[in-house]
Design a protein around this motif. Sequence first.
Motif, short mmCIF file in Angstrom:
data_model
loop_
_atom_site.label_atom_id
_atom_site.label_comp_id
_atom_site.label_asym_id
_atom_site.label_seq_id
_atom_site.Cartn_x
_atom_site.Cartn_y
_atom_site.Cartn_z
N ARG A 1 28.56 41.10 98.62
CA ARG A 1 29.76 41.93 98.45
C ARG A 1 30.90 41.37 99.29
N GLN B 1 31.85 50.43 99.19
CA GLN B 1 31.66 49.84 97.87
C GLN B 1 30.47 50.47 97.14
N ASP C 1 30.97 52.60 93.80
CA ASP C 1 30.31 52.11 92.59
C ASP C 1 29.56 53.23 91.87
N VAL D 1 27.75 52.58 88.38
CA VAL D 1 27.16 51.30 88.77
C VAL D 1 26.15 51.52 89.89
N TYR E 1 23.42 49.67 92.74
CA TYR E 1 23.41 48.42 93.49
C TYR E 1 22.57 47.35 92.81
N ARG F 1 24.29 44.64 90.83
CA ARG F 1 24.97 43.57 91.56
C ARG F 1 23.98 42.73 92.38
#
Length: 215
Positions: A138, A167, A171, A176, A178, A181
């Motif tokens: 990130r 973040q 998210d 979204v 984790y 990502r």
Amino acid sequence: MSAAHDRVPLAERVERLLATDGPLSVVAAGDPVLRQAAEPFDGQLEPALLARFVDALRVTMHAAPGVGLAAPQVGVPLRIAVIEDPAPVPEEVRLARGREPLPFRVLVNPSYEPVGAARAAFFEGCLSVPGWQAVVARPTRVRLTGWDEAGRAVDEVFSGWPARIVQHETDHLDGVLYVDRAELRSLSANRTVAERWAQPTPEAAARELGFELPR
């Protein structure tokens, strides 16, 4: 969640959630509420109810325990999250991860954007994905904009671990997780992380599991 449940006004749904004392139930991955963009907060909860809901989020976050919790994680699709991190970690971890204490904050309709190009990768977990952690790269600094629970504008730059928390929770409000990502080759059970990958950085995990870290 059923379609009938979705038709219940948000305020009524929150009142039902708060009808019992103690921590709220955390929604697990696979529930559609975690994969939908949350509705911007625009007074759907009157001030007293909002205050009670925020307090319940804080109690639930502490009980888990975690360092952040977004409203969709308790089944409420509103752009509200709470964050807090006392950062009780050894000095070498603090230095490697930039993990500084983060006082309790309420984020309302937050959004973030990177500040600079620097990125860092560390193991992350999530209360809605219990039992697992994975390495996520990130931005190391982000600018957060939005409001607090009293309607005051927020425009602040976060760095290090607080930036990662901001973040992660924002998210959630965009549907979204984790794992979207994450470097999936790093996916590890909590027990494995504790036994093998508890170092301040994930360099050993990257080397032995075969994935790249940002340079």
